[in-house]
Design an enzyme around this catalytic site. Structure first.
Site, PDB file in Angstrom:
ATOM      1  N   LYS A   1       0.818  -1.216   0.000  1.00  0.00           N
ATOM      2  CA  LYS A   1       0.000   0.000   0.000  1.00  0.00           C
ATOM      3  C   LYS A   1       0.850   1.262   0.000  1.00  0.00           C
ATOM      4  O   LYS A   1       0.455   2.292   0.546  1.00  0.00           O
ATOM      5  CB  LYS A   1      -0.967   0.016   1.189  1.00  0.00           C
TER       6      LYS A   1
ATOM      7  N   LYS B   1     -15.445  -2.319   0.950  1.00  0.00           N
ATOM      8  CA  LYS B   1     -14.137  -2.421   0.305  1.00  0.00           C
ATOM      9  C   LYS B   1     -13.180  -1.403   0.911  1.00  0.00           C
ATOM     10  O   LYS B   1     -13.570  -0.331   1.353  1.00  0.00           O
ATOM     11  CB  LYS B   1     -14.267  -2.182  -1.203  1.00  0.00           C
ATOM     12  N   ASP B   2     -11.908  -1.765   0.897  1.00  0.00           N
ATOM     13  CA  ASP B   2     -10.861  -0.955   1.506  1.00  0.00           C
ATOM     14  C   ASP B   2     -10.800   0.437   0.882  1.00  0.00           C
ATOM     15  O   ASP B   2     -10.888   0.599  -0.337  1.00  0.00           O
ATOM     16  CB  ASP B   2      -9.514  -1.668   1.316  1.00  0.00           C
ATOM     17  N   ARG B   3     -10.633   1.424   1.743  1.00  0.00           N
ATOM     18  CA  ARG B   3     -10.498   2.801   1.250  1.00  0.00           C
ATOM     19  C   ARG B   3      -9.158   3.021   0.573  1.00  0.00           C
ATOM     20  O   ARG B   3      -9.075   3.659  -0.481  1.00  0.00           O
ATOM     21  CB  ARG B   3     -10.659   3.780   2.417  1.00  0.00           C
ATOM     22  N   HIS B   4      -8.097   2.504   1.175  1.00  0.00           N
ATOM     23  CA  HIS B   4      -6.747   2.753   0.659  1.00  0.00           C
ATOM     24  C   HIS B   4      -6.382   1.683  -0.370  1.00  0.00           C
ATOM     25  O   HIS B   4      -5.446   0.898  -0.188  1.00  0.00           O
ATOM     26  CB  HIS B   4      -5.742   2.781   1.806  1.00  0.00           C
TER      27      HIS B   4
END
Length: 427
Positions: A66, A124-127
């Site tokens: 990330k 769902k993941d923000r990053h």
């Protein structure tokens, strides 16, 4: 001897029952939990996934993920044929830097419909760069006069509509079957294997050999799966969701208000706090799974085991482990399970039940969480101990960059796959 159970007995369906056994056992545990002082317990360490054991040593000591949103790509897999008709507009959307709930709010404002009329299958993941479906109930198919181009978003947020179709039903939570992940690991530092060799000259320390060890590890977990741990996002930053659960359990439970005899209302509304309750159950599950990784039974089964049929919600029990069950576990057809703590669980027995009890009884924090869940009459469920990995592939961009691609069923965590491979993840 085995007994069958339906899909309503597995996690996210309905309840199995608590391993505490009798009400007397439960009362004893509740009293014992009340007597412990939890102020000295490090919640951050207790919820740190790097402290959880793995079946095999990780071949990568350290890696970064990330570093950029494009390093973590999630694509929702939704096995559904859209009718092309109906009052629900389904939108296939790619987003980045934005969480699912906020995007649902923007869609409701654009379509001028209540938020309850916006459907999506999962968070769902923000990053990350993610693709997923949303549905909007639009009576009479009266579309907004302008295209969906949100202006109230940040510099690093983006939303793109990839496709749209009409359908006759709303998209409900949990509809999608799986998620595909494409994850880039950067700045890889390989595990030093010198301590496992007779001399420095014989050490497997070259970059090529280190990469081979990584690939051998990936090939192994492609066959065996990995421990199905809950990921760190379940517990919040530094374990704050568990702290909130402890604060919740320290408060008295709400007494349901008596209803008039002729009332059509069946029962008082259940107390919410879903996030806190889920974090409490997840921490207990992770510790039980950790104990079974340590004793080697996480993928081998114990007497009295509750098994999950792969790819389904069906479970069955077995008093003893025989060659047929061992063969089915080895092939990935069935998986041992552990309890998601709550009341009422008479299916697990024998060594499997004893281990679950002991893990909780030996840990004051777990005892407190277990007692709080029981007091709120949360029904126990089962979750597989093993996480199969589908369609796993990998590619080296250079000596220190590895791109992984794999698919996981809903309710599982990509971080569990990464944790089996990397000792320390930096983001």
């Amino acid at each position: 001897m085995t007994s069958q159970a339906t899909s309503s007995d597995i996690e996210n369906s309905s309840a199995t029952q608590s391993i505490l056994g009798s009400d007397t056992d439960s009362d004893t545990n509740n009293q014992a939990a009340d007597s412990f002082d939890l102020t000295h317990i490090d919640i951050t360490a207790a919820t740190d996934p790097t402290n959880l054991p793995q079946p095999k040593p990780q071949p990568i000591q350290r890696a970064t993920y990330k570093a950029d949103a494009t390093d973590f790509v999630v694509n929702e897999i939704l096995p559904l044929e859209l009718t092309g008709d109906g009052e629900h507009l389904w939108l296939h959307i790619q987003k980045s830097g934005m969480n699912t709930a906020y995007l649902a709010k923007l869609l409701s404002e654009w379509a001028d419909i209540p938020l309850r009329d916006v459907g999506y299958s999962g968070l769902k993941d923000r990053h990350a760069v993610t693709t997923q479906w949303f549905s909007l109930r639009i009576p009479k198919k009266q579309l907004p006069p302008t295209e969906f181009v949100p202006i109230d978003i940040g510099e690093h947020e983006s939303v793109v509509i990839l496709a749209q179709h009409w359908h006759n039903k709303k998209l409900n939570r949990g509809t999608h079957r799986a998620n595909q992940f494409i994850i880039t690991l950067r700045d890889i530092e390989f595990t030093n294997d010198d301590e496992n060799t007779e001399s420095t000259e014989q050490s497997l320390s070259t970059q090529q050999t280190a990469k081979q060890r990584v690939e051998e590890h990936l090939a192994r977990i492609d066959e065996t799966g990995v421990p199905n741990y809950f990921g760190p996002q379940r517990f919040g930053r530094q374990g704050n969701n568990v702290r909130e659960a402890l604060a919740l359990f320290a408060r008295p439970t709400r007494e349901p208000k008596p209803q008039p005899k002729k009332s059509k209302r069946k029962s008082a509304p259940r107390e919410q706090n879903t996030m806190e309750l889920s974090a409490a159950r997840s921490l207990i599950f992770n510790e039980i799974l950790a104990a079974r990784v340590r004793n080697g039974s996480w993928d081998a089964g114990l007497a009295g085991e509750v098994f999950n049929l792969d790819g389904s919600g069906s479970i069955f029990t077995s008093e003893e482990i025989d060659d047929t069950l061992r063969a089915r576990m080895s092939s990935g057809d069935i998986h041992p399970t552990a309890v998601l703590w709550g009341t009422g669980n008479d299916k697990v027995s024998g060594s499997a039940a004893a281990l679950e009890k002991n893990v909780v009884k030996q840990n004051p924090l777990l005892m407190t969480l277990a007692a709080g869940l029981e007091q709120r009459d949360i029904k126990a469920q089962r979750r597989p101990l093993r996480l199969p990995i589908e369609q796993l592939s990998w590619e080296w961009s250079d000596e220190q960059i590895l791109v992984l691609s794999f698919t996981l069923t809903t309710g599982s965590f990509a971080t569990s796959v990464l944790a089996s491979l990397v000792q320390q993840m930096d983001s």
